[in-house]
Design a protein around this motif. Structure first.
Motif, PDB file in Angstrom:
ATOM      1  N   GLU A  54       0.445  -0.707   0.027  1.00  0.00           N
ATOM      2  CA  GLU A  54       0.204   0.125  -0.030  1.00  0.00           C
ATOM      3  C   GLU A  54       0.722   1.067   0.160  1.00  0.00           C
ATOM      4  O   GLU A  54       0.738   2.485  -0.492  1.00  0.00           O
ATOM      5  N   HIS A  55       1.973   1.419   0.333  1.00  0.00           N
ATOM      6  CA  HIS A  55       3.161   1.995   0.780  1.00  0.00           C
ATOM      7  C   HIS A  55       3.511   2.080  -0.577  1.00  0.00           C
ATOM      8  O   HIS A  55       3.661   3.344  -0.916  1.00  0.00           O
TER       9      HIS A  55
ATOM     10  N   LEU B 124      -2.035  13.258   4.833  1.00  0.00           N
ATOM     11  CA  LEU B 124      -3.561  12.612   4.825  1.00  0.00           C
ATOM     12  C   LEU B 124      -3.996  13.309   3.631  1.00  0.00           C
ATOM     13  O   LEU B 124      -4.890  12.672   3.305  1.00  0.00           O
TER      14      LEU B 124
ATOM     15  N   TRP C 196       1.215   3.809  -3.266  1.00  0.00           N
ATOM     16  CA  TRP C 196       1.124   5.674  -2.702  1.00  0.00           C
ATOM     17  C   TRP C 196       2.460   6.697  -3.381  1.00  0.00           C
ATOM     18  O   TRP C 196       1.821   7.364  -3.965  1.00  0.00           O
TER      19      TRP C 196
ATOM     20  N   GLY D 217      -3.756  11.481   0.907  1.00  0.00           N
ATOM     21  CA  GLY D 217      -3.982   9.961   0.822  1.00  0.00           C
ATOM     22  C   GLY D 217      -2.811   8.674   1.639  1.00  0.00           C
ATOM     23  O   GLY D 217      -3.088   7.836   1.185  1.00  0.00           O
ATOM     24  N   TYR D 218      -1.759   9.732   2.254  1.00  0.00           N
ATOM     25  CA  TYR D 218      -0.803   9.191   2.817  1.00  0.00           C
ATOM     26  C   TYR D 218      -1.607   7.900   3.788  1.00  0.00           C
ATOM     27  O   TYR D 218      -2.211   8.747   4.754  1.00  0.00           O
ATOM     28  N   PRO D 219      -1.018   6.415   3.582  1.00  0.00           N
ATOM     29  CA  PRO D 219      -1.180   5.762   4.708  1.00  0.00           C
ATOM     30  C   PRO D 219      -1.258   6.281   6.430  1.00  0.00           C
ATOM     31  O   PRO D 219       0.372   5.404   6.365  1.00  0.00           O
ATOM     32  N   GLU D 220      -1.287   6.528   7.571  1.00  0.00           N
ATOM     33  CA  GLU D 220      -1.258   5.799   8.633  1.00  0.00           C
ATOM     34  C   GLU D 220       0.031   6.944   9.019  1.00  0.00           C
ATOM     35  O   GLU D 220       1.121   6.241   9.456  1.00  0.00           O
TER      36      GLU D 220
END
Length: 411
Positions: A282-283, A346, A286, A349-352
């Motif tokens: 996922e990273h 964020l 992105w 859409g950056y994951p966490e």
């Protein structure tokens, strides 16, 4: 000629005359055998030495005559001399920052020597330059020399001798002929008054000596030496940093790489490469979608320091968990990094995101083709840490990556 230059240097650099028993020059002269005249002492002498302070700069000045520059001086010897044959200009003016000794200034390339040769003795001139000449040929050459002297000219061979001084004597900024002529001429190696070569007419008369051209030249040299943005001084500093460590003939790099990056010549030992870690698919998705890669900054463990090497990075290498060999190489844009907050990431859409501030680099393109489709074993990079620290970001030079850490893909 000596006393003319002595007085000129003393006046221009505001150095008090050295005197003994109230008589100037006494430390430099000795009586002839008959006691009726005086002559300059033979050998190597420092005629003047002192400090020159002007326009907020402090310099050391040394004016020498018959100074011999030892031949065969290797650069790593870090002292004055010629890297070929021994040379002895008639006069040498040496200038360096006051904060250094003369020896230290030679070591760090902050000294500059300017040489002068007086062309007043021509008896053996052609025999020196062309030792095989004799008889009628020598007479013709000497006759032509006398004609040239009367015309007030100098020859290409005189300039070649100046080239020898400037090019062979380490840390020389220029070399100039002093001759009984009619014209002054200077040649600039680049844009500034030195480095350069040239010739100045110096014509003695019973009452005075015409040295206006030489005097004006010294004024320009002084202005140049006081300039805090001197290109020559920048070049000297670069020379010191480039050559301060020796490079052996077998220390070479023959790997495929771009000749230029962002219109700048590529030197692999100066190009920084960042090595980053992606946490999961996922990273990685992105990163590839947004063409961005972020390093956490601050004091926390695993953050990236804002060093000059990191900020000037041209490439990024990515690897993931248990991925110690990778062909994920990206060219970074020339704009440099930006600072993003947690909220900025964020919004994209950056994951966490877990940190507060990030250094964010923009990816320009995939770049493994720049190096001939390679895979990199990150374990072989010097600053790579194993086990739990393997995700920590770090940097390496492109030469380190190319020379020691590359495994080529087999088609």
């Amino acid at each position: 000629m000596f006393f003319t230059l002595y007085d000129l240097v003393r006046e221009k650099f505001e150095i008090d005359s050295v005197s003994f028993d109230g008589k100037a020059y006494k430390h430099l002269i000795e009586p002839t055998n008959d006691g009726l005249n005086v002559m300059l002492k033979s050998g190597k002498h420092t005629a003047l030495e002192g400090t020159f302070t002007k326009r907020n700069r402090d310099l050391r000045i040394k004016f020498s005559y018959n100074r011999t520059f030892k031949g065969g001086v290797d650069y790593q010897d870090k002292h004055s001399g010629s890297w070929t044959a021994p040379l002895r200009p008639d006069y040498t003016l040496s200038i360096w920052p006051k904060i250094f000794s003369g020896k230290e200034a030679e070591e760090n390339e902050s000294i500059v020597h300017i040489h002068f040769d007086a062309k007043y003795k021509v008896d053996n001139f052609y025999q020196t330059v062309q030792p095989d000449l004799e008889g009628a040929e020598l007479e013709h050459a000497l006759d032509q020399t006398e004609i040239d002297e009367r015309r007030g000219t100098y020859k290409n061979v005189d300039l070649l001798k100046m080239h020898a001084y400037k090019d062979a004597i380490r840390r020389s900024g220029g070399a100039y002929i002093l001759y009984p002529g009619a014209t002054d001429e200077t040649f600039r190696g680049f844009h500034e008054i030195i480095p350069g070569l040239g010739a100045f007419s110096v014509n003695p008369s019973p009452d005075t000596v015409d040295i206006k051209g030489l005097s004006d030249f010294i004024d320009l040299v002084i202005d140049h030496l006081l300039d805090r943005t001197s290109q020559r001084e920048k070049l000297s500093d670069e020379t010191y940093h480039i050559f301060k460590e020796p490079k052996e003939d077998d220390n070479v790099l023959h790997e495929r790489m771009p000749e230029y990056i962002d219109k700048e010549k590529v030197f692999a030992d100066e190009v920084a490469v960042l090595i980053g870690f992606y946490k999961n698919e996922e990273h990685l998705e992105w990163i590839l979608k947004n063409h961005l890669y972020n390093f956490r900054t601050g004091t926390d463990k695993g953050s990236l320091s804002l060093s000059g090497m990191h900020l000037r990075a041209k490439y990024l290498i990515l690897h993931g968990k248990d991925e110690l060999e990778t062909d994920r190489i990206f060219k970074l844009t020339s704009k440099g990094p930006r600072i993003f907050s947690r909220n900025d990431l964020l919004k994209k859409g950056y994951p966490e995101p877990q940190g507060e501030l990030y250094v964010v680099f923009q990816l320009e393109r995939e770049a493994s083709d720049d190096f001939g489709k390679i895979r990199i074993d990150v374990r072989r990079l010097t600053r790579f840490e194993t086990y739990r620290n393997s995700a920590r970001p770090f940097s390496a030079t492109l030469s380190e990556v190319l020379q020691s850490r590359i495994v080529e893909l087999h088609q």
